[in-house]
Write an enzyme that holds these catalytic residues in place. Structure first.
Site, PDB file in Angstrom:
ATOM      1  CG  HIS A 186      -3.793  -3.583   3.386  1.00  9.83           C
ATOM      2  ND1 HIS A 186      -2.683  -3.235   3.891  1.00  9.83           N
ATOM      3  CD2 HIS A 186      -4.290  -2.677   2.955  1.00  9.83           C
ATOM      4  CE1 HIS A 186      -2.420  -1.525   4.317  1.00  9.83           C
ATOM      5  NE2 HIS A 186      -3.391  -1.169   3.814  1.00  9.83           N
ATOM      6  CB  CYS A 231      -0.728   0.005   1.221  1.00  6.93           C
ATOM      7  SG  CYS A 231      -2.706   1.133   0.950  1.00  6.93           S
ATOM      8  CD  GLU A 284      -1.350  -5.879   5.568  1.00  6.37           C
ATOM      9  OE1 GLU A 284      -1.024  -6.640   4.716  1.00  6.37           O
ATOM     10  OE2 GLU A 284      -1.641  -5.279   6.173  1.00  6.37           O
TER      11      GLU A 284
END
Lengths: 259, 209
Positions: free
Chosen positions: B181, B79, B183
């Site tokens: 993202h 990001c 994660e």
């Protein structure tokens, strides 16, 4: 194309998930970490945890909940309720929350929105707005009034103007709750949601009133919401998230589902 | 050990947890020495361009990152971390970026909702080890208001459409950047991180031969 999001909301009191009507008559519906994991596995796009006690001594409990939830989740989650300082937000984000939602303190101190946006980025600043249709005696007209303190205190603020103001101040998202429809399961307030979604460029999460899958479709299509917050109908297993998403997809609404 | 660069702001726990689940030792740090000792580096996706560059300059890790890039150490920007790899950003016009990839960072056009927030499908322009076993058109989670514009388009591996075409997977040697993202992107995000971790391990065994 960006998918419309389905966001289960977990109201947390003293470390447990509860649900009530019009912010009252609370019932225990489960453990936050277990529910979070179950919703992720079912295909929730995001989760919101609202600390509905939010007394000073209970803030630590919520930070602990955020830490435990962050251990198991691989989707984003927001924490809200009783948040009023940069330090408090910093703690929650460090604990593993992706966004925070501010409500009462945003009204009392609008600069907080800007401070948080500048320090942590707009993408993690959600402003929650609780709204009720109110009769204005002076103009003899009804308007959408902003309420604070968990819906107990009227502010005299017009919700549409406030939504535009929080956008200018740096909010990344609006979590819009209709107190008239919240907990009733009679459908979202479509006209309120649409009015605000059309007036701001930031995403609007509609909340309050989901009872049937039809209601989700209505608020995402006619209401122009970017996301729908859902509580009771999932907590009590009236519907599952895959059922909800399959229904929405049939209506031509883009949702995140494995093809 | 994988170093996660600490700009002093925001949620670094999610990416740290994700890598730990993949069996990696993780250290959140802004110490130039610790960074230099890492087998790989994550530039995480929290904060703003100006503040992140300020913090990295203050802790004197910018030259370390440049050297690691020159040495071919695996680096992954997520990001904002992807945006920092470029020369400049409209988010902080006076601030110089890491400039590891020629190009700039622009604000998303106001014709659409900003931030670009939520799940969007991504498409790959070519094959690469990090996207192995990830089919075309899967959903990944985004939360950003700016996007990267590389001078040389050949570094773009994956894109996403949000009125404009956004480069979302960028690669130069062992340097990777993603706008989403991983994660926070459930199964497919974890698959991407797993591929990255595997590439670090094969990189390490290759260099030690």
């Amino acid at each position: 194309m960006l998918a419309k999001r389905i966001i289960p909301c977990l109201d947390v009191k003293e470390g447990r998930v509860v649900k009530g009507v019009h912010f009252e008559n609370l019932r225990d519906v489960g453990d936050p970490v277990e529910l979070a994991k179950r919703y992720e596995e079912e295909g929730a796009d995001e989760l919101v945890f609202l600390d509905i006690t939010a007394s000073y001594e209970q803030r630590e409990i919520m930070i602990h909940v955020a830490e435990k939830v962050a251990e198991v989740l691989t989707i984003p989650f927001t924490v809200g309720g009783g948040i009023g300082s940069v330090e408090h937000v910093s703690k929650l984000l460090k604990a593993g929350a992706d966004k925070v939602s501010i409500n009462t303190q945003a009204v009392l101190n609008p600069n907080l929105i800007t401070e948080l946006a500048e320090r942590f980025g707009s993408q993690c600043v959600v402003v929650a707005i609780d709204v009720k249709r109110t009769w204005d005696r002076i103009t003899s007209r009804s308007y959408w009034e902003v309420f604070i303190n968990g819906g107990r205190t009227p502010t005299g603020k017009d919700a549409v103007a406030w939504a535009q103001q929080v956008e200018r101040l740096g909010a990344g998202e609006i979590l819009l709750t209709s107190m008239d429809t919240d907990g009733t399961q009679s459908g979202y307030d479509i006209s309120l949601t649409r009015k605000i979604a059309e007036k701001v460029k930031i995403p609007v999460i509609a909340s309050g009133g989901a009872g049937k899958l039809e209601h989700l479709a209505a608020v995402l299509q006619e209401g122009k919401a970017d996301a729908a917050l859902v509580a009771s109908i999932f907590h009590y297993r009236h519907y599952t998230i895959p059922e909800a998403k399959a229904f929405l997809r049939k209506r031509g609404i883009p949702v995140r589902m494995e093809d | 050990m994988i170093a996660i660069v600490d700009y002093g702001i925001g949620n670094l726990r999610s990416i740290a947890k994700a890598l730990e689940r993949l069996g990696k030792t993780v250290e959140v740090t802004n110490d130039p020495e610790r960074l230099g000792a890492a087998e790989a580096v994550i530039l995480p996706g929290v904060g703003s361009f100006g503040e992140a560059m300020d913090n990295m300059e203050k802790s004197q890790i910018v030259p370390v990152l440049r050297r690691m890039f020159d040495d071919g150490k695996p680096i992954l920007g997520i990001c904002l971390g992807l945006q920092l790899l470029f020369e400049r950003s409209q988010e902080a016009p006076k601030k110089k970026g890491l400039a590891l990839i020629p190009g700039e960072v622009r604000k998303l056009p106001p014709t659409t909702k900003v931030p670009h927030m939520g799940w969007n499908r991504i498409y790959f322009k070519r094959q690469a080890p990090l996207i192995e076993n990830i089919p075309q058109g899967r959903f990944f989670y985004f939360a950003h208001s700016f996007y990267v514009l590389p001078e040389d388009e050949s570094c773009v591996v994956g894109i996403c459409n949000y009125n404009v075409t956004i480069p979302v997977v960028v690669n130069v040697g062992n340097l990777w950047g993603v706008q989403f993202h991983p994660e926070k992107s459930a199964t497919w995000g974890m698959k991407f991180l797993e591929n990255w971790v595997r590439s670090i391990d094969s990189n390490a065994s290759y260099s030690s031969d």
